[in-house]
Motif scaffolding. Structure first.
Motif, PDB file in Angstrom:
ATOM      1  N   ASN A 176      51.798  68.534 -17.184  1.00 38.97           N
ATOM      2  CA  ASN A 176      52.981  69.363 -16.957  1.00 38.97           C
ATOM      3  C   ASN A 176      53.658  69.706 -18.271  1.00 38.97           C
ATOM      4  N   LEU A 177      53.633  68.765 -19.205  1.00 42.16           N
ATOM      5  CA  LEU A 177      54.233  69.001 -20.524  1.00 42.16           C
ATOM      6  C   LEU A 177      53.537  70.156 -21.228  1.00 42.16           C
TER       7      LEU A 177
ATOM      8  N   HIS B 207      46.289  85.303 -24.458  1.00 41.09           N
ATOM      9  CA  HIS B 207      46.254  83.904 -24.888  1.00 41.09           C
ATOM     10  C   HIS B 207      46.193  82.967 -23.680  1.00 41.09           C
ATOM     11  N   ARG B 208      46.739  83.414 -22.551  1.00 40.12           N
ATOM     12  CA  ARG B 208      46.776  82.571 -21.350  1.00 40.12           C
ATOM     13  C   ARG B 208      45.522  82.731 -20.480  1.00 40.12           C
ATOM     14  N   LYS B 209      44.528  83.384 -21.023  1.00 34.69           N
ATOM     15  CA  LYS B 209      43.342  83.711 -20.228  1.00 34.69           C
ATOM     16  C   LYS B 209      42.715  82.492 -19.547  1.00 34.69           C
ATOM     17  N   ASP B 210      42.657  81.385 -20.274  1.00 33.54           N
ATOM     18  CA  ASP B 210      42.040  80.177 -19.719  1.00 33.54           C
ATOM     19  C   ASP B 210      42.840  79.584 -18.566  1.00 33.54           C
ATOM     20  N   HIS B 211      44.093  80.051 -18.407  1.00 28.39           N
ATOM     21  CA  HIS B 211      44.962  79.475 -17.380  1.00 28.39           C
ATOM     22  C   HIS B 211      45.293  80.464 -16.263  1.00 28.39           C
TER      23      HIS B 211
ATOM     24  N   LYS C  25      48.272  71.981 -12.628  1.00 31.75           N
ATOM     25  CA  LYS C  25      46.874  71.657 -12.312  1.00 31.75           C
ATOM     26  C   LYS C  25      46.086  72.895 -11.918  1.00 31.75           C
ATOM     27  N   ILE C  26      46.698  73.739 -11.097  1.00 36.65           N
ATOM     28  CA  ILE C  26      45.970  74.924 -10.637  1.00 36.65           C
ATOM     29  C   ILE C  26      45.696  75.891 -11.783  1.00 36.65           C
ATOM     30  N   ARG C  27      46.516  75.795 -12.837  1.00 42.62           N
ATOM     31  CA  ARG C  27      46.304  76.640 -14.013  1.00 42.62           C
ATOM     32  C   ARG C  27      45.501  75.926 -15.105  1.00 42.62           C
TER      33      ARG C  27
END
Length: 599
Positions: free
Chosen positions: A256-257, A147-151, A249-251
């Motif tokens: 931040n929220l 699920h976190r692939k985009d990040h 930002k890097i992710r």
């Protein structure tokens, strides 16, 4: 007010200290396990570049990860508990530092794994599940990773980011030492000229005093001291917020929220819904402040008039032993099995009870899975400490039941649901006390305490959440968080949340500098959502009995086996809607009405 000497650690009776020998008999055993951590780390190389090769290797990886995770949790848990006994003890702080370094080393070494798991093709992954039956246990864990692939970044980039962990934790560590060990406060005088010790641990108890001059002196002295260190406090919090912004930002998160809430599978709409719903009910807080001003019979209601009971001469001394028995009375609706574990915790020194010199302030439940959770308290013999005890007991039971009912990979839980378990216990205690109190004055005293829970948990924590949102937005826009900037934001929020009947004293603008939770990345809102859910759940438990208890215990036993919103639905509460918050605020209004009628 009775003055109680703050003892040295060695002067606290053993029965009121936690028994860390349940984890390790001595430091040598801890050193042995720390060495084992680094030995296990050497095995990581056996998996690099191979997680997509076959189902057996992927399953072995998750089992290895469970083993390593449990070991480092034990190693770090022990060192953290030991260090919190006296934050000025350089030896225990050094061990905690070694454990933290090991954690960072693990994160760095394991950082390749998520990227490799994300790169497995969907059809190939499904074949893995068919080939290796044991892999099915980790399906949800794998889904969460993907699920976190985009990040996620490349394996090398993830390794670099993981290696920054210790450095990134620097502001929080520095802030903790400064707040708990370095900052010192002058003694303060009461109306009769008697001196009182002012510390982070004694501040709230002084603010609860019936002596208004003592409260005023404590408030002004406390925040004048913080003002002397405002630039340092601002620099520390600014540094922490900068690292939050860097990582979000890097992710490739929008804010931040979003980054913080995505980690716990909570939609940002839940956060904004809380603030919006509370804003719509500011009139209830203003009504309460007007009542407080009237009952205190003061021309001006100041910030130092917000914690003292508005019902005089009812506050009674509640010893720790009495508080424990009151906990057992309150948790009766949850059944004997629940109570049995609580008694085991209380009888076998899972708790560290009293304040001592250098001890970390506040209270928490460690959530340690091996061998069991531990509770840190700074107990005073009053009603507030009794509620703190049952609150932390709720956390502990949530951890205990999840560990004993879920596999290692799912036996932890996100904080969003943790605050529900702890606060539900508090609500059960309050409703139990009210159910057997007919004396008008005593009942009014309890209602006042309950009203204060609404003020400090639902409203105040939402105010904290709004402050945190605002300072993060400023940082995300590339601006620096100076003490002047944060003071103004915090002062203006106090005016908004308390209304025209309260004199918002200048000193309160510095309060943000003493709140450790602003280093926990969007943590505080969960107290308010948890309180709202707890009101609904406690009402269900008391009205519906066995069926509601069964669903509630199922929720407590679920760990992170689903997302937190879904888990709460098991217990019968939907936090994706404003309904639980509206229900809690309706009860707040009803309590104000009863208080008006009683007095």
């Amino acid at each position: 007010m009775e003055e109680k000497k703050i003892l040295k650690r060695s002067e606290i009776p053993e029965q009121y200290t936690w028994n860390l020998k349940d984890i390790y008999n001595d430091v040598n055993e801890w050193n042995d396990d720390l060495a084992k951590v680094y030995e296990l780390l050497k095995k990581v190389e056996d998996y690099k570049g191979k997680l997509s090769s076959d189902a057996k290797t992927l399953l072995s990886w998750f089992e290895f990860n469970d083993e390593l995770g449990e070991l480092i949790s034990k190693v770090y848990g022990y060192s953290s508990l030991e260090a919190d006994q006296d934050v000025s003890n350089s030896e225990t702080q050094a061990r905690k530092g070694k454990a933290l370094s090991a954690y960072v080393a693990i994160n760095s070494a394991l950082s390749f794994a998520d990227t490799e798991i994300m790169e497995i093709a969907d059809d190939k992954l499904e074949e893995f599940f068919k080939e290796e039956e044991g892999l099915e246990l980790y399906r949800l864990a794998i889904k969460r990773i993907r699920h976190r692939k985009d990040h996620m970044l490349s394996a090398n980039e993830e390794r670099i980011i993981a290696a920054t962990g210790e450095m990134a934790n620097g502001p929080a560590t520095i802030g903790n030492v400064f707040r708990n060990a370095d900052i010192k406060f002058p003694d303060v005088e009461d109306s009769e000229g008697n001196k009182h010790k002012l510390t982070q641990g004694t501040y709230i108890s002084l603010m609860e005093s019936s002596d208004r001059k003592l409260r005023e002196n404590a408030f002004k002295t406390f925040y004048e001291t913080w003002k002397d260190h405002a630039a340092l406090s601002a620099a520390i919090l600014d540094a922490h917020t900068k690292q939050q912004t860097f990582f979000s930002k890097i992710r490739k998160y929008n804010s931040n929220l979003e980054a913080a809430l995505d980690a716990t599978e909570v939609p940002t709409s839940v956060y904004m819904n809380l603030i919006d719903t509370v804003h719509k009910h500011m009139d209830s807080m203003y009504r309460y402040m007007k009542l407080r001003k009237k009952l205190l019979n003061v021309d001006e209601l100041h910030m130092y008039d917000l914690y003292n009971p508005i019902v005089a001469d009812v506050d009674e001394k509640i010893t720790f032993e009495q508080a424990k028995e009151n906990v057992f009375e309150a948790i009766k609706p949850l059944g004997e099995d629940y109570a049995k574990v609580v008694r085991t915790a209380y009888d076998n020194r899972w708790l560290d009870v009293y304040e001592n010199e250098g001890k970390r302030s506040g209270a928490y439940s460690s959530g340690l899975s091996t061998p069991h959770p531990y509770i840190l308290l700074n107990h005073k013999d009053n009603l507030n400490s009794q509620f703190t005890l049952i609150h932390e007991t709720g956390h502990t039971m949530h951890s205990y039941l999840s560990v004993h009912n879920q596999p290692k990979v799912y036996n932890d839980y996100v904080i969003f649901v943790a605050e529900v378990a702890s606060t539900c216990n508090e609500v059960l205690m309050m409703k139990n006390l009210l159910s057997k109190t007919t004396d008008k004055k005593k009942r009014a005293y309890l209602i006042n305490y309950f009203l204060e829970q609404f003020r400090t948990t639902l409203y105040r924590q939402t105010m904290f959440a709004e402050f945190e949102l605002k300072i993060n937005e400023i940082e995300e826009n590339g601006e620096t968080l100076t003490s002047e900037v944060m003071n103004k934001i915090y002062y203006d929020l106090n005016k908004l949340y308390y209304g025209e009947d309260v004199v918002v004293d200048e000193g309160i603008a510095l309060e943000w500098s003493r709140i450790p939770h602003f280093f926990y990345d969007y943590y505080v809102y969960q107290y308010a959502t948890g309180f709202s859910a707890a009101i609904a759940l406690a009402t269900k438990i008391l009205k519906e009995g066995e069926s509601a208890v069964k669903n509630y215990l199922k929720f407590l036993s679920s760990g992170c086996s689903a997302d937190p919103i879904s888990l709460l639905k098991i217990a019968g509460v939907d936090m994706s809607s404003p309904a639980p918050i509206e229900e809690a605020l309706k009860e707040f209004d009803n309590l104000i009405t009863e208080m008006e009628e009683l007095l």
